[in-house]
Design a protein around this motif. Structure first.
Motif, short mmCIF file in Angstrom:
data_model
loop_
_atom_site.label_atom_id
_atom_site.label_comp_id
_atom_site.label_asym_id
_atom_site.label_seq_id
_atom_site.Cartn_x
_atom_site.Cartn_y
_atom_site.Cartn_z
N MET A 27 -14.27 -74.59 -71.10
CA MET A 27 -14.92 -73.63 -71.96
C MET A 27 -16.28 -73.22 -71.41
SD MET A 27 -14.93 -71.84 -74.63
CE MET A 27 -16.00 -71.06 -75.76
N ALA A 28 -17.07 -74.20 -71.00
CA ALA A 28 -18.40 -73.89 -70.48
C ALA A 28 -18.31 -73.04 -69.22
CB ALA A 28 -19.17 -75.18 -70.20
N CYS A 29 -17.27 -73.26 -68.43
CA CYS A 29 -17.12 -72.49 -67.20
C CYS A 29 -16.91 -71.01 -67.49
CB CYS A 29 -15.96 -73.05 -66.39
SG CYS A 29 -15.88 -72.38 -64.72
N LEU A 30 -16.12 -70.70 -68.50
CA LEU A 30 -15.89 -69.31 -68.87
C LEU A 30 -17.17 -68.66 -69.37
CD1 LEU A 30 -12.45 -69.58 -70.71
CD2 LEU A 30 -12.90 -68.66 -68.44
N ALA A 31 -17.91 -69.40 -70.17
CA ALA A 31 -19.17 -68.87 -70.68
C ALA A 31 -20.17 -68.70 -69.54
CB ALA A 31 -19.73 -69.81 -71.74
N CYS A 32 -20.20 -69.64 -68.61
CA CYS A 32 -21.10 -69.54 -67.46
C CYS A 32 -20.80 -68.29 -66.65
CB CYS A 32 -20.95 -70.76 -66.54
SG CYS A 32 -21.74 -72.24 -67.14
N GLN A 33 -19.52 -68.02 -66.40
CA GLN A 33 -19.19 -66.86 -65.58
C GLN A 33 -19.56 -65.57 -66.29
OE1 GLN A 33 -15.01 -67.11 -64.77
NE2 GLN A 33 -14.43 -65.92 -66.54
N SER A 34 -19.36 -65.49 -67.59
CA SER A 34 -19.71 -64.28 -68.32
C SER A 34 -21.21 -64.04 -68.34
CB SER A 34 -19.19 -64.37 -69.76
OG SER A 34 -17.80 -64.46 -69.77
N LEU A 35 -21.96 -65.11 -68.57
CA LEU A 35 -23.42 -64.98 -68.62
C LEU A 35 -23.99 -64.68 -67.23
CD1 LEU A 35 -24.20 -67.84 -71.15
CD2 LEU A 35 -24.30 -65.37 -71.57
N ALA A 36 -23.42 -65.29 -66.20
CA ALA A 36 -23.88 -65.02 -64.84
C ALA A 36 -23.59 -63.57 -64.47
CB ALA A 36 -23.21 -65.98 -63.85
N ALA A 37 -22.42 -63.08 -64.86
CA ALA A 37 -22.07 -61.69 -64.57
C ALA A 37 -22.97 -60.73 -65.33
CB ALA A 37 -20.61 -61.45 -64.93
N ALA A 38 -23.49 -61.17 -66.48
CA ALA A 38 -24.39 -60.33 -67.26
C ALA A 38 -25.80 -60.32 -66.70
CB ALA A 38 -24.41 -60.81 -68.71
N LYS A 81 -31.03 -71.03 -65.06
CA LYS A 81 -31.83 -71.69 -66.09
C LYS A 81 -31.56 -71.09 -67.47
CE LYS A 81 -36.55 -72.87 -67.34
NZ LYS A 81 -37.96 -72.76 -67.01
N GLN A 82 -31.48 -69.76 -67.55
CA GLN A 82 -31.22 -69.10 -68.83
C GLN A 82 -29.83 -69.44 -69.36
OE1 GLN A 82 -31.93 -65.16 -67.30
NE2 GLN A 82 -33.84 -64.95 -68.46
N ILE A 83 -28.85 -69.50 -68.47
CA ILE A 83 -27.49 -69.87 -68.88
C ILE A 83 -27.50 -71.29 -69.43
CG2 ILE A 83 -25.13 -70.32 -68.08
CD1 ILE A 83 -25.66 -68.09 -65.96
N GLY A 84 -28.16 -72.19 -68.73
CA GLY A 84 -28.24 -73.58 -69.18
C GLY A 84 -28.88 -73.70 -70.56
N LEU A 143 -26.78 -76.81 -71.35
CA LEU A 143 -26.36 -77.50 -70.14
C LEU A 143 -27.54 -77.55 -69.19
CD1 LEU A 143 -23.00 -75.60 -69.49
CD2 LEU A 143 -23.25 -77.89 -70.43
N SER A 144 -27.51 -78.50 -68.27
CA SER A 144 -28.56 -78.53 -67.26
C SER A 144 -28.29 -77.41 -66.26
CB SER A 144 -28.59 -79.88 -66.54
OG SER A 144 -27.52 -79.97 -65.62
N PRO A 145 -29.35 -76.91 -65.63
CA PRO A 145 -29.14 -75.89 -64.59
C PRO A 145 -28.21 -76.38 -63.48
CG PRO A 145 -31.45 -75.98 -65.20
CD PRO A 145 -30.76 -77.13 -65.89
N ARG A 146 -28.27 -77.66 -63.20
CA ARG A 146 -27.39 -78.22 -62.17
C ARG A 146 -25.91 -78.11 -62.56
NH1 ARG A 146 -27.57 -80.77 -56.95
NH2 ARG A 146 -25.48 -81.56 -56.77
N THR A 147 -25.62 -78.35 -63.83
CA THR A 147 -24.24 -78.23 -64.32
C THR A 147 -23.77 -76.78 -64.22
OG1 THR A 147 -24.55 -80.10 -65.82
CG2 THR A 147 -22.72 -78.61 -66.31
N VAL A 148 -24.63 -75.85 -64.58
CA VAL A 148 -24.30 -74.43 -64.48
C VAL A 148 -24.02 -74.07 -63.02
CG1 VAL A 148 -25.15 -72.07 -64.79
CG2 VAL A 148 -25.61 -73.81 -66.53
N SER A 149 -24.89 -74.52 -62.14
CA SER A 149 -24.70 -74.25 -60.71
C SER A 149 -23.37 -74.80 -60.21
CB SER A 149 -25.84 -74.85 -59.89
OG SER A 149 -27.03 -74.18 -60.16
N THR A 150 -23.02 -75.99 -60.65
CA THR A 150 -21.77 -76.61 -60.24
C THR A 150 -20.58 -75.80 -60.72
OG1 THR A 150 -22.76 -78.82 -60.21
CG2 THR A 150 -20.36 -78.71 -60.40
N HIS A 151 -20.62 -75.36 -61.98
CA HIS A 151 -19.52 -74.54 -62.50
C HIS A 151 -19.36 -73.26 -61.66
CE1 HIS A 151 -18.30 -76.74 -66.03
NE2 HIS A 151 -19.52 -76.76 -66.53
N LEU A 152 -20.46 -72.60 -61.36
CA LEU A 152 -20.39 -71.36 -60.60
C LEU A 152 -19.95 -71.63 -59.16
CD1 LEU A 152 -23.56 -69.54 -61.95
CD2 LEU A 152 -21.17 -69.11 -62.55
#
Length: 63
Positions: free
Chosen positions: A1-12, A17-20, A25-34
Motif C-alpha cells: 500500500m505504501a509503495c502505491l502511495a509513494c509512487q503517486s506522491l513522487a509523480a506529483a 521527505k515530504q512523502i515520508g 514513513l522515514s525518508p529512507r523507507t520512501v527511497s527504498t520503495h521508489l
C-alpha cells in the motif's frame, strides 16, 4: 500500500521527505520503495515515473 502511495506522491512532484511526512514513513523507507519500483516500471527518474503513470491512466481510461 505504501509503495502505491509513494509512487503517486513522487509523480506529483513531492520530495522524499515530504512523502515520508505525509505517509508517516522515514525518508529512507520512501527511497527504498521508489528504488525498488523504478526498475519494475522501466524508469530512471521521477519525471519518467510521472510519464509512465500518466500513460497507464490514459490507457486504462480508454479501455
Amino acid at each position: 500500500m505504501a509503495c502505491l502511495a509513494c509512487q503517486s506522491l513522487a509523480a506529483a512532484g513531492l520530495s522524499t521527505k515530504q512523502i515520508g511526512e505525509k505517509l508517516f514513513l522515514s525518508p529512507r523507507t520512501v527511497s527504498t520503495h521508489l528504488y525498488q519500483l523504478f526498475p519494475k516500471l522501466g524508469v530512471t527518474s521521477r519525471a519518467a515515473l510521472r510519464d509512465a503513470l500518466d500513460r497507464a491512466v490514459s490507457e486504462g481510461s480508454s479501455s
